[in-house]
Design a protein around this motif. Structure first.
Motif, PDB file in Angstrom:
ATOM      1  N   LEU B  21     -70.966  32.468 -68.154  1.00 53.04           N
ATOM      2  CA  LEU B  21     -70.678  33.884 -67.935  1.00 53.04           C
ATOM      3  C   LEU B  21     -71.654  34.417 -66.894  1.00 53.04           C
ATOM      4  O   LEU B  21     -72.814  33.997 -66.863  1.00 53.04           O
ATOM      5  CB  LEU B  21     -70.824  34.668 -69.245  1.00 53.04           C
ATOM      6  N   ARG B  22     -71.189  35.373 -66.086  1.00 54.64           N
ATOM      7  CA  ARG B  22     -72.005  35.851 -64.984  1.00 54.64           C
ATOM      8  C   ARG B  22     -72.220  37.351 -65.048  1.00 54.64           C
ATOM      9  O   ARG B  22     -71.349  38.085 -65.544  1.00 54.64           O
ATOM     10  CB  ARG B  22     -71.366  35.450 -63.654  1.00 54.64           C
ATOM     11  N   CYS B  23     -73.343  37.779 -64.502  1.00 54.63           N
ATOM     12  CA  CYS B  23     -73.723  39.198 -64.565  1.00 54.63           C
ATOM     13  C   CYS B  23     -74.491  39.573 -63.309  1.00 54.63           C
ATOM     14  O   CYS B  23     -75.384  38.831 -62.862  1.00 54.63           O
ATOM     15  CB  CYS B  23     -74.598  39.447 -65.790  1.00 54.63           C
ATOM     16  N   ARG B  63     -77.886  25.754 -77.950  1.00 54.85           N
ATOM     17  CA  ARG B  63     -76.638  25.643 -77.172  1.00 54.85           C
ATOM     18  C   ARG B  63     -76.510  26.801 -76.178  1.00 54.85           C
ATOM     19  O   ARG B  63     -75.751  26.723 -75.218  1.00 54.85           O
ATOM     20  CB  ARG B  63     -75.427  25.681 -78.112  1.00 54.85           C
ATOM     21  N   PHE B  64     -77.233  27.862 -76.448  1.00 58.26           N
ATOM     22  CA  PHE B  64     -77.233  29.033 -75.563  1.00 58.26           C
ATOM     23  C   PHE B  64     -78.404  28.907 -74.582  1.00 58.26           C
ATOM     24  O   PHE B  64     -79.547  28.654 -74.986  1.00 58.26           O
ATOM     25  CB  PHE B  64     -77.384  30.317 -76.370  1.00 58.26           C
ATOM     26  N   SER B  65     -78.107  29.081 -73.305  1.00 55.11           N
ATOM     27  CA  SER B  65     -79.157  29.068 -72.293  1.00 55.11           C
ATOM     28  C   SER B  65     -78.786  30.070 -71.210  1.00 55.11           C
ATOM     29  O   SER B  65     -77.629  30.497 -71.104  1.00 55.11           O
ATOM     30  CB  SER B  65     -79.336  27.675 -71.688  1.00 55.11           C
ATOM     31  N   ALA B  66     -79.754  30.428 -70.424  1.00 56.71           N
ATOM     32  CA  ALA B  66     -79.510  31.410 -69.363  1.00 56.71           C
ATOM     33  C   ALA B  66     -80.487  31.176 -68.230  1.00 56.71           C
ATOM     34  O   ALA B  66     -81.465  30.433 -68.358  1.00 56.71           O
ATOM     35  CB  ALA B  66     -79.634  32.834 -69.899  1.00 56.71           C
ATOM     36  N   ARG B  67     -80.195  31.820 -67.117  1.00 57.50           N
ATOM     37  CA  ARG B  67     -81.129  31.804 -65.999  1.00 57.50           C
ATOM     38  C   ARG B  67     -80.893  33.033 -65.151  1.00 57.50           C
ATOM     39  O   ARG B  67     -79.830  33.661 -65.216  1.00 57.50           O
ATOM     40  CB  ARG B  67     -80.968  30.540 -65.155  1.00 57.50           C
ATOM     41  N   GLN B  68     -81.888  33.348 -64.339  1.00 56.45           N
ATOM     42  CA  GLN B  68     -81.789  34.482 -63.431  1.00 56.45           C
ATOM     43  C   GLN B  68     -82.087  33.989 -62.030  1.00 56.45           C
ATOM     44  O   GLN B  68     -83.012  33.192 -61.816  1.00 56.45           O
ATOM     45  CB  GLN B  68     -82.764  35.595 -63.820  1.00 56.45           C
ATOM     46  N   PHE B  69     -81.355  34.480 -61.079  1.00 53.33           N
ATOM     47  CA  PHE B  69     -81.447  34.032 -59.694  1.00 53.33           C
ATOM     48  C   PHE B  69     -82.328  34.974 -58.875  1.00 53.33           C
ATOM     49  O   PHE B  69     -82.637  36.081 -59.317  1.00 53.33           O
ATOM     50  CB  PHE B  69     -80.047  33.945 -59.097  1.00 53.33           C
ATOM     51  N   PRO B  70     -82.711  34.536 -57.653  1.00 56.44           N
ATOM     52  CA  PRO B  70     -83.586  35.383 -56.831  1.00 56.44           C
ATOM     53  C   PRO B  70     -83.009  36.767 -56.546  1.00 56.44           C
ATOM     54  O   PRO B  70     -83.762  37.710 -56.315  1.00 56.44           O
ATOM     55  CB  PRO B  70     -83.752  34.568 -55.546  1.00 56.44           C
ATOM     56  N   ASN B  71     -81.696  36.905 -56.556  1.00 58.28           N
ATOM     57  CA  ASN B  71     -81.107  38.237 -56.337  1.00 58.28           C
ATOM     58  C   ASN B  71     -80.963  39.019 -57.642  1.00 58.28           C
ATOM     59  O   ASN B  71     -80.310  40.054 -57.668  1.00 58.28           O
ATOM     60  CB  ASN B  71     -79.749  38.116 -55.644  1.00 58.28           C
ATOM     61  N   SER B  73     -79.265  38.420 -60.268  1.00 60.16           N
ATOM     62  CA  SER B  73     -78.079  38.163 -61.068  1.00 60.16           C
ATOM     63  C   SER B  73     -78.403  37.078 -62.097  1.00 60.16           C
ATOM     64  O   SER B  73     -79.442  36.402 -62.006  1.00 60.16           O
ATOM     65  CB  SER B  73     -76.906  37.738 -60.191  1.00 60.16           C
ATOM     66  N   SER B  74     -77.522  36.925 -63.063  1.00 64.34           N
ATOM     67  CA  SER B  74     -77.843  36.017 -64.163  1.00 64.34           C
ATOM     68  C   SER B  74     -76.595  35.301 -64.642  1.00 64.34           C
ATOM     69  O   SER B  74     -75.460  35.788 -64.467  1.00 64.34           O
ATOM     70  CB  SER B  74     -78.459  36.813 -65.320  1.00 64.34           C
ATOM     71  N   GLU B  75     -76.811  34.142 -65.235  1.00 60.75           N
ATOM     72  CA  GLU B  75     -75.752  33.390 -65.892  1.00 60.75           C
ATOM     73  C   GLU B  75     -76.161  33.087 -67.327  1.00 60.75           C
ATOM     74  O   GLU B  75     -77.320  32.782 -67.594  1.00 60.75           O
ATOM     75  CB  GLU B  75     -75.487  32.063 -65.184  1.00 60.75           C
ATOM     76  N   LEU B  76     -75.169  33.161 -68.215  1.00 63.95           N
ATOM     77  CA  LEU B  76     -75.348  32.740 -69.602  1.00 63.95           C
ATOM     78  C   LEU B  76     -74.459  31.527 -69.812  1.00 63.95           C
ATOM     79  O   LEU B  76     -73.267  31.573 -69.511  1.00 63.95           O
ATOM     80  CB  LEU B  76     -74.957  33.847 -70.568  1.00 63.95           C
ATOM     81  N   ASN B  77     -75.017  30.445 -70.304  1.00 65.13           N
ATOM     82  CA  ASN B  77     -74.274  29.223 -70.588  1.00 65.13           C
ATOM     83  C   ASN B  77     -74.255  28.967 -72.083  1.00 65.13           C
ATOM     84  O   ASN B  77     -75.272  29.116 -72.766  1.00 65.13           O
ATOM     85  CB  ASN B  77     -74.927  28.034 -69.892  1.00 65.13           C
ATOM     86  N   VAL B  78     -73.101  28.572 -72.565  1.00 64.43           N
ATOM     87  CA  VAL B  78     -72.975  28.183 -73.955  1.00 64.43           C
ATOM     88  C   VAL B  78     -72.295  26.822 -74.006  1.00 64.43           C
ATOM     89  O   VAL B  78     -71.182  26.657 -73.481  1.00 64.43           O
ATOM     90  CB  VAL B  78     -72.165  29.202 -74.786  1.00 64.43           C
ATOM     91  N   ASN B  79     -72.976  25.848 -74.595  1.00 65.19           N
ATOM     92  CA  ASN B  79     -72.441  24.488 -74.713  1.00 65.19           C
ATOM     93  C   ASN B  79     -71.841  24.258 -76.093  1.00 65.19           C
ATOM     94  O   ASN B  79     -72.153  24.981 -77.048  1.00 65.19           O
ATOM     95  CB  ASN B  79     -73.566  23.471 -74.490  1.00 65.19           C
ATOM     96  N   ALA B  80     -71.008  23.235 -76.182  1.00 61.96           N
ATOM     97  CA  ALA B  80     -70.447  22.798 -77.468  1.00 61.96           C
ATOM     98  C   ALA B  80     -69.939  23.983 -78.272  1.00 61.96           C
ATOM     99  O   ALA B  80     -70.377  24.229 -79.411  1.00 61.96           O
ATOM    100  CB  ALA B  80     -71.493  22.014 -78.242  1.00 61.96           C
ATOM    101  N   LEU B  81     -69.006  24.717 -77.697  1.00 62.06           N
ATOM    102  CA  LEU B  81     -68.519  25.957 -78.296  1.00 62.06           C
ATOM    103  C   LEU B  81     -67.987  25.752 -79.711  1.00 62.06           C
ATOM    104  O   LEU B  81     -67.313  24.758 -80.015  1.00 62.06           O
ATOM    105  CB  LEU B  81     -67.423  26.559 -77.418  1.00 62.06           C
ATOM    106  N   LEU B  82     -68.308  26.731 -80.545  1.00 67.43           N
ATOM    107  CA  LEU B  82     -67.808  26.794 -81.920  1.00 67.43           C
ATOM    108  C   LEU B  82     -66.887  28.001 -82.057  1.00 67.43           C
ATOM    109  O   LEU B  82     -66.974  28.951 -81.270  1.00 67.43           O
ATOM    110  CB  LEU B  82     -68.973  26.923 -82.898  1.00 67.43           C
ATOM    111  N   LEU B  83     -66.051  27.977 -83.081  1.00 72.14           N
ATOM    112  CA  LEU B  83     -65.163  29.114 -83.317  1.00 72.14           C
ATOM    113  C   LEU B  83     -65.965  30.412 -83.462  1.00 72.14           C
ATOM    114  O   LEU B  83     -65.543  31.477 -83.007  1.00 72.14           O
ATOM    115  CB  LEU B  83     -64.320  28.889 -84.574  1.00 72.14           C
ATOM    116  N   GLY B  84     -67.129  30.308 -84.077  1.00 70.92           N
ATOM    117  CA  GLY B  84     -67.984  31.470 -84.315  1.00 70.92           C
ATOM    118  C   GLY B  84     -68.611  32.056 -83.076  1.00 70.92           C
ATOM    119  O   GLY B  84     -69.237  33.126 -83.145  1.00 70.92           O
ATOM    120  N   ASP B  85     -68.453  31.385 -81.938  1.00 70.25           N
ATOM    121  CA  ASP B  85     -68.976  31.932 -80.686  1.00 70.25           C
ATOM    122  C   ASP B  85     -68.019  32.952 -80.084  1.00 70.25           C
ATOM    123  O   ASP B  85     -68.350  33.603 -79.086  1.00 70.25           O
ATOM    124  CB  ASP B  85     -69.214  30.805 -79.673  1.00 70.25           C
TER     125      ASP B  85
END
Lengths: 112, 113
Positions: B21-23, B63-71, B73-85
């Motif tokens: 996901l992106r922001c 399973r949840f990770s994120a990062r922020q870029f020099p500008n 902006s940010s990304e949220l990553n979720v691996n091995a998705l579960l129904l509860g996500d």
């Protein structure tokens, strides 16, 4: 720790009725307090805020007063409109890195 | 001025897949936070980044990770998705100061089947 408790909804009112949504909090230190509103299918919009005890936040006819002695931040509006129908969230932040703690939300339905 | 923007608006994934996901924050804001809002509940804090560094993490699995870029902006990553996500994922931006307002984007609605 930090936490927020809101009155459960839904709250159903007729247009022009008086609104109160109760919010109490537990916090270490001196938090800032907020009300956010969420319309169906949308994100959260800031409604009002207060940053210290006895401050009153106000916006669009809504008001809330930061009461340290009762650890409360109740939302009020004198005359609600159908367009006020939404979910209202009380929130606080007090940590150094500005993490927000939200209540569970109160759904308001205003009938014409 | 543009507010906080998020993409995509909606997403459907199956269990076990990965999602990004992106922001983009409000211009001038250096802090980005991510929240998960399950239907009928208030948002729960996942991460905050400030000046590209992780400044806080909520009670979510690795399973949840994120990062922020020099500008900023940010990304949220979720691996091995579960129904509860399945939830609305909200991004918020701010100046980074303590006790200050955070401004939220419209969210990304994720459905895991």
């Amino acid at each position: 720790g930090n936490s927020v408790t809101q009155m459960e909804g839904p709250v159903t009112l007729s247009e022009e009725a008086f609104l109160t949504i109760n919010c109490t909090y537990t916090a270490t230190g001196y938090p800032s307090l907020f009300w956010y509103v969420q319309y169906p299918g949308e994100g959260l919009q800031l409604l009002l805020k207060a940053t210290k005890a006895d401050d009153k936040g106000s916006n669009k006819g809504f008001e809330a007063t930061y009461r340290k002695e009762t650890t409360s931040f109740h939302l009020e509006k004198g005359s609600v409109q159908v367009s006020d129908s939404a979910v209202y969230f009380c929130a606080l932040t007090g940590d150094n890195f500005n993490k927000f703690y939200f209540g569970s939300g109160t759904k308001l339905n205003v009938k014409p | 001025d543009a507010g906080v923007t998020q993409s995509p608006t909606h997403l459907i994934k199956t269990r076990g897949q990965q999602v990004t996901l992106r922001c983009s924050p409000i211009s001038g804001h250096k802090s980005v936070s991510w929240y998960q809002q399950v239907l009928g509940q208030g948002p729960q804090f996942i991460f905050q980044y400030y000046e590209k560094e992780e400044r806080g993490r909520g009670n979510f699995p690795d399973r949840f990770s994120a990062r922020q870029f020099p500008n900023y902006s940010s990304e949220l990553n979720v691996n091995a998705l579960l129904l509860g996500d399945s939830a609305l994922y909200l991004c918020a931006s701010g100046s980074g100061g303590a006790r200050e307002t955070q401004y939220f984007g419209p969210g990304t609605r994720l459905l895991v089947l």
